[in-house]
Design a protein around this motif. Structure first.
Motif, PDB file in Angstrom:
ATOM      1  N   LYS A 175       0.868  -1.196   0.000  1.00 54.69           N
ATOM      2  CA  LYS A 175       0.000   0.000   0.000  1.00 54.69           C
ATOM      3  C   LYS A 175       0.889   1.225   0.000  1.00 54.69           C
ATOM      4  O   LYS A 175       1.963   1.191   0.596  1.00 54.69           O
ATOM      5  N   ILE A 176       0.427   2.286  -0.614  1.00 51.89           N
ATOM      6  CA  ILE A 176       1.183   3.540  -0.487  1.00 51.89           C
ATOM      7  C   ILE A 176       0.254   4.610   0.079  1.00 51.89           C
ATOM      8  O   ILE A 176      -0.967   4.507  -0.045  1.00 51.89           O
ATOM      9  N   ILE A 177       0.867   5.587   0.697  1.00 49.51           N
ATOM     10  CA  ILE A 177       0.094   6.700   1.256  1.00 49.51           C
ATOM     11  C   ILE A 177       0.237   7.874   0.287  1.00 49.51           C
ATOM     12  O   ILE A 177       1.357   8.303  -0.020  1.00 49.51           O
ATOM     13  N   ASP A 205      -4.105   0.820  -2.404  1.00 53.76           N
ATOM     14  CA  ASP A 205      -3.608  -0.565  -2.497  1.00 53.76           C
ATOM     15  C   ASP A 205      -2.970  -0.766  -3.867  1.00 53.76           C
ATOM     16  O   ASP A 205      -3.630  -0.578  -4.887  1.00 53.76           O
ATOM     17  N   ILE A 206      -1.718  -1.173  -3.873  1.00 52.79           N
ATOM     18  CA  ILE A 206      -1.042  -1.429  -5.154  1.00 52.79           C
ATOM     19  C   ILE A 206      -1.040  -2.931  -5.450  1.00 52.79           C
ATOM     20  O   ILE A 206      -1.267  -3.345  -6.572  1.00 52.79           O
ATOM     21  N   LEU A 207      -0.769  -3.734  -4.408  1.00 51.68           N
ATOM     22  CA  LEU A 207      -0.780  -5.202  -4.580  1.00 51.68           C
ATOM     23  C   LEU A 207      -1.589  -5.836  -3.457  1.00 51.68           C
ATOM     24  O   LEU A 207      -1.486  -5.415  -2.303  1.00 51.68           O
ATOM     25  N   PRO A 223      -2.017  -5.873 -17.470  1.00 43.05           N
ATOM     26  CA  PRO A 223      -2.130  -4.591 -18.161  1.00 43.05           C
ATOM     27  C   PRO A 223      -1.273  -3.509 -17.500  1.00 43.05           C
ATOM     28  O   PRO A 223      -0.820  -3.692 -16.364  1.00 43.05           O
ATOM     29  N   SER A 224      -1.099  -2.424 -18.179  1.00 42.51           N
ATOM     30  CA  SER A 224      -0.338  -1.308 -17.637  1.00 42.51           C
ATOM     31  C   SER A 224      -0.978  -0.849 -16.327  1.00 42.51           C
ATOM     32  O   SER A 224      -2.205  -0.719 -16.235  1.00 42.51           O
ATOM     33  N   GLY A 225      -0.147  -0.670 -15.301  1.00 42.91           N
ATOM     34  CA  GLY A 225      -0.667  -0.210 -14.015  1.00 42.91           C
ATOM     35  C   GLY A 225      -1.166  -1.328 -13.122  1.00 42.91           C
ATOM     36  O   GLY A 225      -1.691  -1.074 -12.027  1.00 42.91           O
ATOM     37  N   SER A 226      -1.007  -2.590 -13.554  1.00 48.49           N
ATOM     38  CA  SER A 226      -1.530  -3.695 -12.743  1.00 48.49           C
ATOM     39  C   SER A 226      -0.602  -4.054 -11.585  1.00 48.49           C
ATOM     40  O   SER A 226      -0.989  -4.832 -10.702  1.00 48.49           O
ATOM     41  N   GLY A 227       0.624  -3.528 -11.589  1.00 51.61           N
ATOM     42  CA  GLY A 227       1.521  -3.751 -10.449  1.00 51.61           C
ATOM     43  C   GLY A 227       2.731  -4.634 -10.736  1.00 51.61           C
ATOM     44  O   GLY A 227       3.419  -5.054  -9.811  1.00 51.61           O
ATOM     45  N   LYS A 228       3.025  -4.873 -12.014  1.00 53.91           N
ATOM     46  CA  LYS A 228       4.147  -5.771 -12.374  1.00 53.91           C
ATOM     47  C   LYS A 228       5.482  -5.228 -11.850  1.00 53.91           C
ATOM     48  O   LYS A 228       6.239  -5.942 -11.200  1.00 53.91           O
ATOM     49  N   THR A 229       5.753  -3.956 -12.156  1.00 57.37           N
ATOM     50  CA  THR A 229       7.045  -3.382 -11.761  1.00 57.37           C
ATOM     51  C   THR A 229       7.145  -3.304 -10.244  1.00 57.37           C
ATOM     52  O   THR A 229       8.206  -3.570  -9.670  1.00 57.37           O
ATOM     53  N   THR A 230       6.030  -2.984  -9.588  1.00 53.13           N
ATOM     54  CA  THR A 230       6.044  -2.909  -8.126  1.00 53.13           C
ATOM     55  C   THR A 230       6.376  -4.277  -7.542  1.00 53.13           C
ATOM     56  O   THR A 230       7.231  -4.400  -6.661  1.00 53.13           O
ATOM     57  N   LEU A 231       5.722  -5.328  -8.067  1.00 58.20           N
ATOM     58  CA  LEU A 231       5.987  -6.681  -7.564  1.00 58.20           C
ATOM     59  C   LEU A 231       7.439  -7.069  -7.820  1.00 58.20           C
ATOM     60  O   LEU A 231       8.117  -7.603  -6.939  1.00 58.20           O
TER      61      LEU A 231
HETATM   62  N1  LIG Z   1       5.297   5.360  -5.425  1.00 54.38           N
HETATM   63  C1  LIG Z   1       4.099   5.411  -6.022  1.00 54.38           C
HETATM   64  N2  LIG Z   1       3.275   6.463  -5.870  1.00 54.38           N
HETATM   65  C2  LIG Z   1       2.072   6.499  -6.442  1.00 54.38           C
HETATM   66  N3  LIG Z   1       1.564   5.517  -7.209  1.00 54.38           N
HETATM   67  C3  LIG Z   1       2.345   4.438  -7.399  1.00 54.38           C
HETATM   68  C4  LIG Z   1       3.640   4.316  -6.838  1.00 54.38           C
HETATM   69  N4  LIG Z   1       4.168   3.141  -7.201  1.00 54.38           N
HETATM   70  C5  LIG Z   1       3.246   2.537  -7.970  1.00 54.38           C
HETATM   71  N5  LIG Z   1       2.149   3.324  -8.088  1.00 54.38           N
HETATM   72  C6  LIG Z   1       0.921   2.989  -8.812  1.00 54.38           C
HETATM   73  O1  LIG Z   1       0.746   1.608  -8.681  1.00 54.38           O
HETATM   74  C7  LIG Z   1       0.197   1.050  -9.857  1.00 54.38           C
HETATM   75  C8  LIG Z   1       1.084  -0.071 -10.367  1.00 54.38           C
HETATM   76  O2  LIG Z   1       2.282   0.474 -10.908  1.00 54.38           O
HETATM   77  P1  LIG Z   1       3.364  -0.416 -11.640  1.00 54.38           P
HETATM   78  O3  LIG Z   1       4.412   0.488 -12.181  1.00 54.38           O
HETATM   79  O4  LIG Z   1       3.795  -1.475 -10.723  1.00 54.38           O
HETATM   80  O5  LIG Z   1       2.484  -1.038 -12.817  1.00 54.38           O
HETATM   81  P2  LIG Z   1       2.947  -1.871 -14.099  1.00 54.38           P
HETATM   82  O6  LIG Z   1       2.016  -3.027 -14.209  1.00 54.38           O
HETATM   83  O7  LIG Z   1       4.399  -2.185 -14.030  1.00 54.38           O
HETATM   84  O8  LIG Z   1       2.657  -0.817 -15.256  1.00 54.38           O
HETATM   85  P3  LIG Z   1       3.436  -0.590 -16.669  1.00 54.38           P
HETATM   86  O9  LIG Z   1       3.208  -1.838 -17.481  1.00 54.38           O
HETATM   87  O10 LIG Z   1       2.711   0.579 -17.238  1.00 54.38           O
HETATM   88  O11 LIG Z   1       4.875  -0.328 -16.361  1.00 54.38           O
HETATM   89  C9  LIG Z   1       0.033   2.194 -10.827  1.00 54.38           C
HETATM   90  O12 LIG Z   1      -1.290   2.643 -10.773  1.00 54.38           O
HETATM   91  C10 LIG Z   1       0.994   3.250 -10.291  1.00 54.38           C
HETATM   92  O13 LIG Z   1       0.564   4.524 -10.644  1.00 54.38           O
END
Ligand SMILES: Nc1ncnc2c1ncn2[C@@H]1O[C@H](COP(=O)(O)OP(=O)(O)OP(=O)(O)O)[C@@H](O)[C@H]1O
Length: 335
Positions: free
Chosen positions: A80-82, A93-95, A113-121
């Motif tokens: 989660k991020i604030i 909630d991100i993941l 899809p874009s924004g689904s959280g792949k890079t965060t995971l």
């Molecule tokens: N530090 C942060 N502050 C605000 N929002 C964040 C932060 N980190 C991630 N997010 C949000 O979390 C969601 C997931 O981001 P992430 O980059 O993991 O997605 P992704 O699946 O890798 O997308 P892409 O394919 O476009 O790279 C997005 O909506 C992004 O805006």
């Protein structure tokens, strides 16, 4: 892929996915538990010669000390991020509850899809996110992340920065000189750089400048391989890659993924995000995680994903690229 609800509650299953927007609620056991012993890494031999598809030449396998095998397991990972605004503070909630595992020798693809959280995971698994602390557990050979792991992890980011005026050989030689431990001599480090050049099939462009916006240089596929080379030069146990095939044509993308397989075969654990793989490329992955809006839609063998979704009533009406279908499905969930 097994759909055994009892196994889920007994703890044998660690993956759970639900999709209210799909009108479905389902659980699945997407992976086998780790073998008692992690597969032994094998030392590299001079006989290890593989074919470089692109160059059509035989290439040497990278000669290094054996890789320490690392089994990566993550259970119920949440993040989660604030978001602090001027007048209010929001929690986002991100993941949510992501569970999976990957063995040495395997390539796990994170798709969604874009924004689904792949890079965060990917960043969480690679130990690159400290704050805010993620929930759930992430273990490496059943141990939590420690400083020691830092030197065992290679991370290829989406926008790796390379010096445009250096040649491929100079880039990898500097990486070797800077990143390899002091116990290796300068000659040994230079040899490691050359080995990586051969391993990645970069010998034909080793004297070409990397290039950039103002200098003509190597091709996009070669550039990606140099970025990967910069990381495998340290002989990592875990290799993370963020969209290594983005911007590449499907044939070059396929070569990159085949190269990841070669790297995994040397006892490394490879985790990569992937954007829109072709059908050929999709079938190259050992395991797959499909994310939709930060939730786990599938974890298991990539080859069994379509069978699984068919079993819960989600099948394409026409014959289509499985990756395209799964992305459509996760976007549906995403809405
Ligand atoms: N530090 C942060 N502050 C605000 N929002 C964040 C932060 N980190 C991630 N997010 C949000 O979390 C969601 C997931 O981001 P992430 O980059 O993991 O997605 P992704 O699946 O890798 O997308 P892409 O394919 O476009 O790279 C997005 O909506 C992004 O805006």
């Amino acid at each position: 892929m097994k759909l055994d609800i009892d196994d889920v509650s007994s703890g044998a299953a660690l993956s759970r996915a639900s999709s209210a927007s799909l009108g479905l609620s389902f659980s699945f056991t997407g992976f086998t538990m780790p073998p008692d012993e992690i597969a032994d890494s094998r030392p590299f031999s001079d006989d290890d010669i593989a074919e470089d598809i692109e160059a059509g030449i035989k290439k040497r396998k990278l000669q290094t000390e054996p890789t320490l095998p690392i089994y990566l397991k993550f259970t119920d990972v949440t993040y989660k991020i604030i978001l602090k605004g001027v007048t209010s503070t929001l929690e986002k909630d991100i993941l949510n509850g992501i569970t999976g595992s990957v063995n040495p020798g395997e390539v796990l693809a994170l798709m969604g899809p874009s924004g689904s959280g792949k890079t965060t995971l990917l960043s969480l698994l690679g130990g690159r996110v400290k704050e805010p602390t993620p929930g759930g557990s992430i273990t490496y050979n059943d141990q939590p992340y420690s400083k020691f792991l830092k030197s065992r992890i290679g991370f290829v980011t989406q926008d790796d920065v390379l010096f445009p005026h250096l040649t491929v050989k100079e880039t990898l030689t500097y990486a070797a000189l800077l990143r390899l431990p002091n116990k290796l001599t300068k000659e040994e480090k230079e040899k490691r750089a050359l080995d990586v050049i051969y391993e990645l099939g970069l010998e034909r462009c080793q004297d070409t400048m990397i290039g950039g916006s103002f200098v003509r240089g190597v091709s996009g596929g070669e550039r990606k391989r140099v970025c990967i080379g910069n990381e495998i030069i340290i002989n990592p146990s875990l290799l993370f890659l963020d969209e290594p095939t983005s911007g590449l044509d499907s044939t070059t993308a396929l070569r990159i993924v085949e190269m990841l397989h070669d790297i995994a075969e040397d006892g490394k654990t490879v985790i990569t995000t992937i954007h829109q793989p072709s059908s050929r490329l999709f079938h190259k992955f050992d395991k797959l995680i499909l994310l939709g809006k930060g939730s786990l839609l599938y974890f298991g063998k990539a080859s069994e994903a379509m069978v699984y979704f068919a079993s819960i009533g989600c099948s394409p009406l026409i014959s289509m690229n499985p990756a395209e279908f799964l992305l459509d499905l996760s976007k549906w969930k995403h809405k």
